[in-house]
Design an enzyme around this catalytic site. Structure first.
Site, PDB file in Angstrom:
ATOM      1  N   CYS A 110       2.569   3.485  10.694  1.00 27.93           N
ATOM      2  CA  CYS A 110       2.860   4.887  10.372  1.00 27.93           C
ATOM      3  C   CYS A 110       3.840   5.486  11.395  1.00 27.93           C
ATOM      4  O   CYS A 110       3.586   5.453  12.598  1.00 27.93           O
ATOM      5  CB  CYS A 110       1.573   5.714  10.334  1.00 27.93           C
ATOM      6  SG  CYS A 110       1.939   7.454  10.021  1.00 27.93           S
ATOM      7  N   ASN A 166       9.225  -7.159   4.171  1.00 28.48           N
ATOM      8  CA  ASN A 166       9.162  -5.882   3.451  1.00 28.48           C
ATOM      9  C   ASN A 166      10.364  -5.008   3.832  1.00 28.48           C
ATOM     10  O   ASN A 166      10.727  -4.917   4.991  1.00 28.48           O
ATOM     11  CB  ASN A 166       7.852  -5.169   3.824  1.00 28.48           C
ATOM     12  CG  ASN A 166       7.728  -3.774   3.228  1.00 28.48           C
ATOM     13  OD1 ASN A 166       7.336  -2.843   3.921  1.00 28.48           O
ATOM     14  ND2 ASN A 166       8.032  -3.611   1.967  1.00 28.48           N
ATOM     15  N   PRO A 188       0.858  -1.183   0.000  1.00 29.96           N
ATOM     16  CA  PRO A 188       0.000   0.000   0.000  1.00 29.96           C
ATOM     17  C   PRO A 188       0.893   1.231   0.000  1.00 29.96           C
ATOM     18  O   PRO A 188       1.822   1.325   0.803  1.00 29.96           O
ATOM     19  CB  PRO A 188      -0.758  -0.112   1.331  1.00 29.96           C
ATOM     20  CG  PRO A 188       0.077  -1.018   2.189  1.00 29.96           C
ATOM     21  CD  PRO A 188       0.812  -1.934   1.264  1.00 29.96           C
TER      22      PRO A 188
HETATM   23  C1  FMN Z   1       5.024   6.983  -1.285  1.00 30.17           C
HETATM   24  C2  FMN Z   1       4.833   5.966  -0.181  1.00 30.17           C
HETATM   25  C3  FMN Z   1       3.599   5.867   0.444  1.00 30.17           C
HETATM   26  C4  FMN Z   1       3.405   4.903   1.445  1.00 30.17           C
HETATM   27  N1  FMN Z   1       2.164   4.757   2.001  1.00 30.17           N
HETATM   28  C5  FMN Z   1       1.923   3.715   2.857  1.00 30.17           C
HETATM   29  C6  FMN Z   1       0.617   3.441   3.342  1.00 30.17           C
HETATM   30  O1  FMN Z   1      -0.352   4.154   3.053  1.00 30.17           O
HETATM   31  N2  FMN Z   1       0.449   2.355   4.165  1.00 30.17           N
HETATM   32  C7  FMN Z   1       1.504   1.557   4.540  1.00 30.17           C
HETATM   33  O2  FMN Z   1       1.304   0.580   5.272  1.00 30.17           O
HETATM   34  N3  FMN Z   1       2.745   1.812   4.104  1.00 30.17           N
HETATM   35  C8  FMN Z   1       2.987   2.845   3.271  1.00 30.17           C
HETATM   36  N4  FMN Z   1       4.237   3.062   2.781  1.00 30.17           N
HETATM   37  C9  FMN Z   1       5.321   2.149   3.183  1.00 30.17           C
HETATM   38  C10 FMN Z   1       5.452   1.010   2.167  1.00 30.17           C
HETATM   39  O3  FMN Z   1       4.262   0.259   2.111  1.00 30.17           O
HETATM   40  C11 FMN Z   1       6.629   0.084   2.548  1.00 30.17           C
HETATM   41  O4  FMN Z   1       6.366  -0.477   3.804  1.00 30.17           O
HETATM   42  C12 FMN Z   1       7.947   0.834   2.620  1.00 30.17           C
HETATM   43  O5  FMN Z   1       8.120   1.675   1.508  1.00 30.17           O
HETATM   44  C13 FMN Z   1       9.129  -0.144   2.716  1.00 30.17           C
HETATM   45  O6  FMN Z   1       9.197  -0.976   1.598  1.00 30.17           O
HETATM   46  P1  FMN Z   1      10.272  -0.697   0.403  1.00 30.17           P
HETATM   47  O7  FMN Z   1      11.645  -0.719   1.023  1.00 30.17           O
HETATM   48  O8  FMN Z   1      10.023  -1.824  -0.560  1.00 30.17           O
HETATM   49  O9  FMN Z   1       9.958   0.658  -0.133  1.00 30.17           O
HETATM   50  C14 FMN Z   1       4.476   4.055   1.838  1.00 30.17           C
HETATM   51  C15 FMN Z   1       5.722   4.181   1.213  1.00 30.17           C
HETATM   52  C16 FMN Z   1       5.909   5.120   0.209  1.00 30.17           C
HETATM   53  C17 FMN Z   1       7.254   5.206  -0.460  1.00 30.17           C
END
Ligand code: FMN
Length: 393
Positions: A120, A221, A35
């Site tokens: 969050c 993740n 998400p």
């Molecule tokens: C632009 C953006 C918006 C995000 N919004 C949410 C969100 O609404 N809910 C959530 O659980 N995580 C949110 N995240 C966190 C991601 O879901 C993920 O946990 C985080 O980016 C780590 O994974 P990655 O290293 O693959 O980026 C957001 C991340 C980004 C970059």
């Protein structure tokens, strides 16, 4: 080594990744689009699905908004006719509101999967006791999860959280156990603390620890930027599947890479600029169709500028053309300028897989209510202001 020997030693051979079972849903390959607020709307989910992402979670939606939907919530809870499974991320700090929102989504036939956000890290949310701070109090977390799992009428519920508040306050093991006990069918762990925001490196050893502590599937993740990273995470941690965030921003090809890597196939070549152009135009076209009832073309195109930049990262784009793309106000203009670029251009051999995001890449001091550390064992609800807009994790 044959499959039996490798399963005995715990070493996975290429091709050993199994489909992920989330309640009644089979997720094959075991890969989930994270998400992401402002990103994982229907057009981007459709693109990711076309590149092989079987489960694509919506932007986060506030439970209180589902009960009293405004235009923004309606947009965030909209799915394509062709979209299945339909997966939504919910957040809330009041069990009654969460339960009502769950019933409404399920009874309206809107969703096939509900994911809860307890990750969050933003100060305005944690300082009021919401977001990642909820995991400091496992009984409070359990109460919130229970309200959703007991109202979901068989629709599978998962939860996503971070490793903890900071290096001195780890919360993921208790959070995972609480979610499992209350009926989550899987959990996702972003292996960073709230203190880390998006900086430093995710600590995958946390994922391995959680896998050992729980019986339900754990989705790992954090920091998967190429196909081989997904394999590595699954091999190193034993996690049942992976959640992909920043790595696919402007690069949905990552899902194809991951699938190939998990199956032990050759990883496809990075796309040429011509292929990237076609996907940008398709993304913009889908977004225009999706948003035509609530926004004008020029505003939609402007809102997609950062997305277009993500797609073009790593390619050599003359600054004049980038300037034209960033000031285009219509699909026709965009298409015209994109067609001035050299179709055959390939990205630098490894491509540029740096995180493409505006998210904060520095450490922060996390604030949680002082009382939380003294009352970790109670399930008292935080105030409504802990809801904030916890749209990251
Ligand atoms: C632009 C953006 C918006 C995000 N919004 C949410 C969100 O609404 N809910 C959530 O659980 N995580 C949110 N995240 C966190 C991601 O879901 C993920 O946990 C985080 O980016 C780590 O994974 P990655 O290293 O693959 O980026 C957001 C991340 C980004 C970059």
């Amino acid at each position: 080594m044959n499959a039996f020997a490798s399963s005995l030693s715990g070493v996975k051979t290429p091709g050993s990744a199994r489909p992920l079972q989330i309640g009644p849903l089979v997720v094959d390959p075991p890969v989930v689009l994270a998400p992401m607020a402002g990103v994982t709307n229907y057009p981007f989910r459709k693109i990711c699905r076309e590149f092989g992402a079987p489960l694509c979670v919506s932007e986060m939606v506030l439970a209180s908004g589902v009960s009293r939907p405004n235009a923004e919530t309606s947009m965030k809870t909209s799915f394509g006719e062709d979209e299945h499974p339909r997966s939504i991320q919910l957040y809330g700090v009041d069990p009654r509101t969460l339960s009502e929102a769950t019933k409404r989504l399920v009874e309206d036939g809107k969703v096939d999967h509900i994911d809860l956000n307890f990750g969050c890290p933003m100060k305005k949310v944690t300082s009021k006791g919401g977001g990642a701070a909820i995991c400091v109090k496992p009984k409070l977390l359990a109460r919130l999860v229970r309200s959703v799992a007991s109202s979901s009428q068989g629709v599978p519920v998962t939860a996503k959280f971070r490793a903890g508040i900071d290096a001195s306050l780890s919360t993921f093991l208790d959070a995972g156990r609480a979610c499992e006990a209350e009926g989550c069918v899987a959990v996702g762990l972003h292996a960073r603390t709230a203190e880390m925001l998006y900086a430093g490196q995710a600590d995958w050893s946390n994922i391995a620890e959680l896998v050992n502590a729980l019986s339900i599937p754990v989705l790992g993740n954090g920091d998967i930027f190429r196909g081989s990273d997904a394999r590595k995470m699954m091999d190193q941690t034993g996690c049942a599947g992976v959640i992909i965030g920043r790595g696919c921003l402007g690069y949905p090809w990552l899902f194809r890479e991951i699938e190939s890597s998990l199956k032990g196939h050759d990883v496809p070549l990075n796309p040429t600029l011509g292929e990237v152009r076609e996907v940008i135009l398709r993304h913009v076209q889908l977004a225009l169709e999706w948003s035509s009832t609530w926004t004008e073309e020029k505003y939609l195109i402007r809102s997609l500028r950062k997305v277009i930049k993500w797609y073009l990262t790593g390619y050599s784009i003359p600054s004049v053309v980038m300037g034209q793309l960033m000031s285009a106000d219509s699909f026709t203009e965009l298409s015209w300028y994109l067609h001035t670029l050299d179709d055959r251009q390939c990205p630098p051999s490894e491509g540029d897989r740096k995180p493409r995001t505006v998210k904060k890449e520095f450490y922060q001091k996390v604030k949680i209510p002082a009382s939380y550390l003294l009352t970790r064992d109670d399930d008292q609800l935080p105030g409504k202001d802990a809801e904030g807009d916890a749209s990251c994790g």
